[in-house]
Design a protein around this motif. Structure first.
Motif, short mmCIF file in Angstrom:
data_model
loop_
_atom_site.label_atom_id
_atom_site.label_comp_id
_atom_site.label_asym_id
_atom_site.label_seq_id
_atom_site.Cartn_x
_atom_site.Cartn_y
_atom_site.Cartn_z
N ALA A 186 3.56 7.32 28.31
CA ALA A 186 2.40 8.29 28.10
C ALA A 186 1.08 7.21 28.63
O ALA A 186 0.23 7.28 29.28
N PRO A 187 0.99 6.04 28.18
CA PRO A 187 -0.01 5.10 28.22
C PRO A 187 -0.16 4.90 29.87
O PRO A 187 -1.19 4.83 30.38
N ASP A 196 -5.66 13.80 27.70
CA ASP A 196 -4.80 12.47 27.83
C ASP A 196 -3.76 12.68 26.39
O ASP A 196 -4.41 12.64 25.38
N LEU A 197 -2.55 12.18 26.76
CA LEU A 197 -1.30 12.43 25.60
C LEU A 197 -1.71 11.29 24.58
O LEU A 197 -1.40 11.39 23.48
N THR A 198 -2.23 10.25 25.04
CA THR A 198 -2.54 9.04 24.31
C THR A 198 -4.03 9.34 23.12
O THR A 198 -4.06 8.39 22.58
N SER A 199 -4.31 10.38 23.44
CA SER A 199 -5.93 10.55 22.69
C SER A 199 -5.67 10.51 21.35
O SER A 199 -4.48 11.16 20.83
N ALA A 239 4.69 20.08 31.11
CA ALA A 239 5.22 19.98 29.72
C ALA A 239 3.78 19.58 29.00
O ALA A 239 3.41 19.75 28.06
N ILE A 240 3.41 18.24 29.54
CA ILE A 240 2.30 17.68 28.87
C ILE A 240 1.07 18.47 28.89
O ILE A 240 0.30 18.71 27.82
N ARG A 241 0.85 19.25 30.28
CA ARG A 241 -0.54 20.18 30.05
C ARG A 241 -0.32 21.19 29.18
O ARG A 241 -1.48 21.64 28.53
N TYR A 242 0.87 21.71 28.74
CA TYR A 242 1.27 22.79 27.97
C TYR A 242 0.60 22.38 26.55
O TYR A 242 -0.06 23.08 25.71
N VAL A 243 1.18 21.00 26.22
CA VAL A 243 0.93 20.64 24.99
C VAL A 243 -0.68 20.37 24.78
O VAL A 243 -1.31 20.76 23.59
#
Length: 313
Positions: free
Chosen positions: A145-146, A74-77, A60-64
């Protein structure tokens, strides 16, 4: 600061009206006595649930992030806006359903053993429960995420255990922290997500890997910076975002990696190389890659130059 005391089993719960029709007021029963909740919980724990949920959250994270088109990893970027970050929870329910071998099924998100189950993911400190999910069984997944980790809980989200008088503009409410502590069942504790190797790079190294040099040179630097770190295909695609065939460029980088860094690149798509990597303690499933010291290959009796093939991978 006022402490909210969660309603106790034996007290009444009065759900909000919902589109499917009013749900009757009812007595809250203890999770230990909730047969449907216990059955769903037991079923989840009978699965390879850690691996399944870990894969679902990572997907899910990689999809977004969509690294193959955006260079993001990096989701926190700061390159990821808040709406995108929030959308991870929406995408997550579909990945969880797929990983668990379930189907999308009304009236909630899916059903387990004939019991309707809501699936809620969050990258915040709490979840948002829709009116349709009030007093129903909810699989709640929280992403930190962090710290690059997640946990999962199972809870019957009684209205009496949700905060707020009005809810948000979508009429959703959050579980009370005390109710989560007292009445949610653990499905998985905090678990680290699969490593994203690009997160290991320093600022200066990232400047090279995502710099103006050609793709082959940048991938040569990537392998050189991360010896003996398994690099998934998605990370290579992120480095080569918007360019054609980054895998081909990665193969072309093999001689440079050996000459400049003394490392042999092994490719998980090829069974012989996957087996050699396993001898060295590296799992190259899902077509991952790893660069290992040439000296280790020699010690195993292999000629490092025999792995400079640039065939399709």
């Amino acid at each position: 600061m006022k402490t909210i005391v969660a309603a106790s089993p034996g007290e009444m719960c009065n759900p909000d009206p919902r589109k499917a029709g009013a749900r009757s007021p009812h007595v809250i029963i203890s999770p230990d006595s909730d047969t449907d909740l216990q059955a769903v919980h037991a079923w989840l724990l009978s699965q390879p649930i850690v691996d399944q949920l870990r894969a679902a959250v990572d997907d899910a994270i990689r999809y977004v992030l969509d690294g193959a088109r955006t260079w993001r990893f990096d989701l926190t970027s700061a390159k990821v806006d808040s709406d995108e970050r929030s959308s991870v929870g929406t995408k997550l329910q579909y990945h969880v359903i797929e990983q668990l071998g379930l189907v999308k099924q009304p009236p909630l998100d899916t059903a387990i053993l004939g019991v309707a189950v809501e699936i809620k993911g969050t990258v915040r400190k709490t979840w948002m429960i829709p009116r349709e999910g009030q007093c129903e069984i909810t699989l709640m997944i929280q992403i930190d995420a962090p710290s690059h980790r997640f946990r999962a809980l199972l809870m019957r989200t009684h209205r009496a255990w949700l905060t707020g008088k009005k809810g948000n503009r979508d009429l959703k409410r959050s579980p009370q922290a005390q109710a989560v502590r007292d009445y949610a069942l653990e499905v998985t504790p905090w678990i680290d997500l699969p490593l994203e190797p690009l997160r290991l790079l320093t600022f200066d190294q990232l400047a090279v890997v995502f710099g103006p040099e050609g793709q082959t040179k940048r991938l040569t630097a990537l392998f050189g910076y991360l010896p003996e770190i398994v690099i998934p295909r998605s990370s290579i695609e992120t480095v080569g975002a918007t360019n054609k065939d980054p895998m081909r460029r990665a193969r072309q980088a093999k001689p440079n990696v050996l000459n400049e860094h003394g490392l042999v690149v092994l490719v998980g798509k090829w069974q012989p190389e996957r087996a050699i990597a396993a001898e060295l303690g590296h799992d190259l499933s899902n077509a991952a890659w790893v660069a290992v010291p040439a000296a280790k290959m020699v010690a195993l009796g292999y000629d490092p130059t025999a792995f400079l093939n640039t065939n399709e991978a």
